[in-house]
Design a protein around this motif. Structure first.
Motif, PDB file in Angstrom:
ATOM      1  N   PRO A 112       0.817  -1.229   0.000  1.00 48.48           N
ATOM      2  CA  PRO A 112       0.000   0.000   0.000  1.00 48.48           C
ATOM      3  C   PRO A 112       0.842   1.266   0.000  1.00 48.48           C
ATOM      4  O   PRO A 112       0.376   2.322  -0.450  1.00 48.48           O
ATOM      5  CB  PRO A 112      -0.825  -0.123   1.285  1.00 48.48           C
ATOM      6  N   ALA A 113       2.075   1.163   0.476  1.00 45.85           N
ATOM      7  CA  ALA A 113       2.947   2.340   0.494  1.00 45.85           C
ATOM      8  C   ALA A 113       3.458   2.688  -0.899  1.00 45.85           C
ATOM      9  O   ALA A 113       3.971   3.799  -1.105  1.00 45.85           O
ATOM     10  CB  ALA A 113       4.127   2.096   1.436  1.00 45.85           C
ATOM     11  N   GLN A 114       3.331   1.764  -1.837  1.00 46.88           N
ATOM     12  CA  GLN A 114       3.787   2.009  -3.204  1.00 46.88           C
ATOM     13  C   GLN A 114       2.628   1.907  -4.184  1.00 46.88           C
ATOM     14  O   GLN A 114       2.690   1.250  -5.219  1.00 46.88           O
ATOM     15  CB  GLN A 114       4.894   1.009  -3.568  1.00 46.88           C
ATOM     16  N   TRP A 115       1.522   2.517  -3.794  1.00 48.37           N
ATOM     17  CA  TRP A 115       0.344   2.544  -4.657  1.00 48.37           C
ATOM     18  C   TRP A 115       0.111   3.956  -5.163  1.00 48.37           C
ATOM     19  O   TRP A 115       0.186   4.893  -4.382  1.00 48.37           O
ATOM     20  CB  TRP A 115      -0.879   2.056  -3.871  1.00 48.37           C
ATOM     21  N   PRO A 116      -0.148   4.168  -6.439  1.00 49.79           N
ATOM     22  CA  PRO A 116      -0.300   3.153  -7.484  1.00 49.79           C
ATOM     23  C   PRO A 116       1.037   2.557  -7.906  1.00 49.79           C
ATOM     24  O   PRO A 116       2.060   3.244  -7.860  1.00 49.79           O
ATOM     25  CB  PRO A 116      -0.952   3.923  -8.631  1.00 49.79           C
ATOM     26  N   PRO A 117       1.036   1.295  -8.316  1.00 52.03           N
ATOM     27  CA  PRO A 117       2.277   0.601  -8.642  1.00 52.03           C
ATOM     28  C   PRO A 117       2.798   0.947 -10.031  1.00 52.03           C
ATOM     29  O   PRO A 117       2.097   1.533 -10.859  1.00 52.03           O
ATOM     30  CB  PRO A 117       1.870  -0.875  -8.574  1.00 52.03           C
ATOM     31  N   SER A 118       4.028   0.554 -10.283  1.00 48.69           N
ATOM     32  CA  SER A 118       4.643   0.750 -11.593  1.00 48.69           C
ATOM     33  C   SER A 118       4.082  -0.249 -12.600  1.00 48.69           C
ATOM     34  O   SER A 118       3.449  -1.250 -12.236  1.00 48.69           O
ATOM     35  CB  SER A 118       6.158   0.549 -11.491  1.00 48.69           C
ATOM     36  N   ASP A 119       4.335   0.003 -13.886  1.00 46.56           N
ATOM     37  CA  ASP A 119       3.912  -0.935 -14.931  1.00 46.56           C
ATOM     38  C   ASP A 119       4.507  -2.322 -14.693  1.00 46.56           C
ATOM     39  O   ASP A 119       3.835  -3.344 -14.890  1.00 46.56           O
ATOM     40  CB  ASP A 119       4.341  -0.431 -16.313  1.00 46.56           C
ATOM     41  N   GLU A 120       5.775  -2.364 -14.287  1.00 42.78           N
ATOM     42  CA  GLU A 120       6.434  -3.647 -14.063  1.00 42.78           C
ATOM     43  C   GLU A 120       5.735  -4.451 -12.973  1.00 42.78           C
ATOM     44  O   GLU A 120       5.490  -5.655 -13.130  1.00 42.78           O
ATOM     45  CB  GLU A 120       7.898  -3.428 -13.684  1.00 42.78           C
ATOM     46  N   VAL A 121       5.385  -3.789 -11.873  1.00 39.89           N
ATOM     47  CA  VAL A 121       4.694  -4.476 -10.782  1.00 39.89           C
ATOM     48  C   VAL A 121       3.310  -4.926 -11.230  1.00 39.89           C
ATOM     49  O   VAL A 121       2.872  -6.046 -10.930  1.00 39.89           O
ATOM     50  CB  VAL A 121       4.601  -3.564  -9.545  1.00 39.89           C
ATOM     51  N   LEU A 122       2.619  -4.070 -11.977  1.00 39.67           N
ATOM     52  CA  LEU A 122       1.284  -4.423 -12.452  1.00 39.67           C
ATOM     53  C   LEU A 122       1.327  -5.614 -13.408  1.00 39.67           C
ATOM     54  O   LEU A 122       0.480  -6.508 -13.341  1.00 39.67           O
ATOM     55  CB  LEU A 122       0.641  -3.229 -13.146  1.00 39.67           C
TER      56      LEU A 122
END
Length: 262
Positions: free
Chosen positions: A139-149
């Motif tokens: 949740p601390a890195q939301w919204p996520p990067s394309d790579e994570v998605l």
């Protein structure tokens, strides 16, 4: 395509409509971390014979994403029923992809008069059938990067390296962390309470189960668990969790053959 907004007490629901207004209705319900746009490639193959209605469930797509409303499956189904009423739809064949089939089941339980038949596309029948990876999002890195998605979505397709359409990545990114986690948890809770085949055996609606045979989230052989509810099962070799994206023509052919006979 006509896009409108239906205002409910819980929030605004975005609705898309295609096809002739006087044709039999197909209602398409997307899965978790998705939206009405997931059906974009399939819809043109359906509108020759159906009025096709898609909506973004609360928390998804262009619909509202409140933090103080329930995302439980029965509540999402109640909203779907309310939207159909507002649109003047008395009956529909309800098609659900993945957890969209869970919402469709709850709708058939609550409002059997609205549902003439059900179609599931890679909807797992029970938690025992789940074979996918555990989701770990920060949740601390939301919204996520394309790579994570892309890593998050990768098991939704039949082969490693499948490029999820950029517009669908944007739809996930537009969700709040709360709406994403709450909707995924709601599906698990509903399935834990009672598997779908047992629920559907009571509902007694005609049922088609389409399943990509190479699904990496749900064991494809579990599609036959639905036969206790009298389901017709159609396995699609070479396809994974999202046949509507991976091979729209094959998915549409199976769906239309069923709806024409239902």
């Amino acid at each position: 395509m006509t896009v409108s907004t239906v205002s409910l007490d819980d929030g605004d629901i975005s609705v898309c409509e295609d096809g002739p207004g006087d044709a039999p209705v197909l209602l398409l319900v997307h899965g978790s971390a998705s939206s009405a746009r997931s059906w974009d490639a399939l819809v043109p193959l359906l509108t020759g014979s159906h009025r096709v209605i898609r909506l973004d469930l609360l928390g998804h797509g262009r619909s509202a994403k409140p933090v103080d409303r329930s995302y439980a499956v029965p509540d999402q189904a109640a909203r779907v029923g309310a939207v159909l009423e507002r649109l003047g739809v008395g009956q529909a064949v309800v098609v659900g992809h993945s957890s969209g089939g869970v919402v469709a089941t709850a709708l058939a339980e609550q409002r059997p008069e609205l549902v003439t038949a059900l179609v599931f596309i890679n909807t797992g029948p029970s938690l025992d059938a789940y074979i996918g990876p555990e989701t770990a999002l920060d949740p601390a890195q939301w919204p996520p990067s394309d790579e994570v998605l892309r890593q998050f979505a990768s098991s939704g397709f039949s082969r490693v390296g499948y490029e999820m359409p950029a517009e669908l990545l944007d739809e996930v990114r537009a969700m709040t962390f709360h709406s994403l986690v709450a909707t995924m948890q709601a599906t698990r809770v509903y399935l834990a309470e009672r598997p779908l085949p047992a629920r559907l055996a009571v509902v007694g609606k005609p049922l088609l189960v389409i399943f990509g045979e190479d699904d990496r989230r749900w064991r494809s052989s579990s599609a036959f668990d639905y036969q206790v509810a009298g389901a017709q099962v159609e396995l699609l070799p070479g396809l994974g969790h999202s046949p509507l994206l991976e091979d729209p023509p094959r998915t549409a052919a199976a769906l239309l053959a069923f709806t024409m006979a239902a």
